[in-house]
Design a protein around this motif. Structure first.
Motif, PDB file in Angstrom:
ATOM      1  N   ASP A   8      40.435  20.763  54.451  1.00  0.00           N
ATOM      2  CA  ASP A   8      39.338  20.195  55.239  1.00  0.00           C
ATOM      3  C   ASP A   8      38.498  21.158  56.018  1.00  0.00           C
ATOM      4  N   TYR A   9      37.453  20.588  56.643  1.00  0.00           N
ATOM      5  CA  TYR A   9      36.641  21.548  57.202  1.00  0.00           C
ATOM      6  C   TYR A   9      36.015  20.826  58.342  1.00  0.00           C
ATOM      7  N   LEU A  10      35.983  21.465  59.768  1.00  0.00           N
ATOM      8  CA  LEU A  10      35.365  21.198  60.741  1.00  0.00           C
ATOM      9  C   LEU A  10      34.318  21.963  61.440  1.00  0.00           C
ATOM     10  N   THR A  11      33.190  21.871  61.647  1.00  0.00           N
ATOM     11  CA  THR A  11      32.145  22.327  62.343  1.00  0.00           C
ATOM     12  C   THR A  11      32.092  22.475  63.544  1.00  0.00           C
ATOM     13  N   LYS A  12      31.911  23.496  64.087  1.00  0.00           N
ATOM     14  CA  LYS A  12      31.781  23.804  65.774  1.00  0.00           C
ATOM     15  C   LYS A  12      30.544  23.230  66.168  1.00  0.00           C
ATOM     16  N   ILE A  23      42.732  24.132  57.244  1.00  0.00           N
ATOM     17  CA  ILE A  23      41.549  23.548  57.850  1.00  0.00           C
ATOM     18  C   ILE A  23      40.532  24.608  58.445  1.00  0.00           C
ATOM     19  N   PHE A  30      33.393  20.801  68.141  1.00  0.00           N
ATOM     20  CA  PHE A  30      34.092  19.573  67.646  1.00  0.00           C
ATOM     21  C   PHE A  30      34.913  18.997  68.661  1.00  0.00           C
ATOM     22  N   GLU A  58      39.688  14.856  67.216  1.00  0.00           N
ATOM     23  CA  GLU A  58      39.185  14.771  65.921  1.00  0.00           C
ATOM     24  C   GLU A  58      40.065  15.733  65.287  1.00  0.00           C
ATOM     25  N   LEU A  59      40.003  16.971  65.926  1.00  0.00           N
ATOM     26  CA  LEU A  59      41.027  18.116  65.090  1.00  0.00           C
ATOM     27  C   LEU A  59      42.418  17.582  65.147  1.00  0.00           C
ATOM     28  N   LYS A  99      31.014  25.881  53.092  1.00  0.00           N
ATOM     29  CA  LYS A  99      31.956  24.924  52.932  1.00  0.00           C
ATOM     30  C   LYS A  99      32.580  24.701  51.722  1.00  0.00           C
ATOM     31  N   ARG A 129      42.681  15.172  62.293  1.00  0.00           N
ATOM     32  CA  ARG A 129      42.554  15.581  61.160  1.00  0.00           C
ATOM     33  C   ARG A 129      43.994  16.431  60.442  1.00  0.00           C
ATOM     34  N   ILE A 132      37.748  26.160  60.686  1.00  0.00           N
ATOM     35  CA  ILE A 132      37.089  25.620  61.700  1.00  0.00           C
ATOM     36  C   ILE A 132      35.802  26.809  61.866  1.00  0.00           C
TER      37      ILE A 132
END
Length: 225
Positions: A97-101, A76, A103, A107-108, A87, A111, A78
């Motif tokens: 997967d991809y999480l944008t700061k 993942i 976050f 939610e993490l 991305k 995921r 971040i």
């Protein structure tokens, strides 16, 4: 679940580690590319959280290295970088997967759980193994419809065996998964023997199958037909 967090920002790294440990994950922290690669080449992780911008290189290089080693870890990204190109590049290299700061940490967590369900259990919320039904998010196990009462470590051990069913697992690999990378300094694995013995006895006491096989001189195998 054992997680490697690759994040150079001190405050965020500490917050992620503290939160994940409160959710009963085993965590390790790498603050730069070199330290991350050193850990990945020695230890196994269920999932790796990767910041793209590191002081000594790019997280994209770490993803490429993980794929070159043919590791089975979920990935993942971040990152504060919200570029579509970054991305897409990360996903094309093999990230899941991809999480944008910034976050939210819950939610993490969601995921992470979803990723493990997809990778290990075809997305199922319940896992059927022989005469057992396992509900990971509730930490509940049923054997012939009777609840199997396990300690946290025993449940983690069972989940690790189920994720690696019919494979021989070394004692050191299992211990690292349960307790983190520092366990390689332990003088013996007597504590692991106790966990396995207790888990086997509790399953058998409810009339369950004897899944656990000792592979002498090596470790254990969780046999599922």
């Amino acid at each position: 679940m054992k997680i490697l967090v690759i994040e150079d920002e001190e405050g965020l790294g500490q917050a992620i580690i503290k939160y994940l440990e409160s959710e009963n994950y085993i965590t390790e922290w790498a603050k730069d590319k070199k330290n991350a690669i050193d850990k990945l080449e020695v230890y196994a992780y269920d999932c790796v959280l990767i910041d793209l911008m590191l002081p000594d290189g790019s997280g994209l290089d770490i993803i490429s290295h993980i794929k070159s080693l043919k590791l089975e870890s979920g990935l993942i990204i971040i990152s504060a970088k919200n570029s579509l190109d970054d991305k897409l590049m990360g996903l094309e290299l093999g990230a899941d997967d991809y999480l944008t700061k910034p976050f939210h940490l819950p939610e993490l967590n969601a995921r992470l759980k979803a990723l493990m369900r997809r990778r290990k259990f075809d997305g199922d919320l319940e896992i059927n193994v022989g005469d057992m039904i396992i509900k990971p998010e509730a930490m509940q196990v049923l054997v012939h419809n009777s609840e199997l009462i396990l300690t946290k470590k025993e449940f983690d051990l069972l989940m690790y065996f189920v994720m690696n069913k019919n494979r021989i697992m070394t004692k050191s690999t299992i211990a690292e998964h349960l307790y983190g990378d520092d366990i390689d300094q332990a003088d013996s694995f007597n504590f692991l023997y106790s966990h396995v013995k207790n888990l086997r006895k509790k399953i058998l006491d409810l009339g369950g199958n004897d899944y656990l096989q000792t592979v002498y001189g090596v470790g254990y195998k969780f046999n599922v037909a």
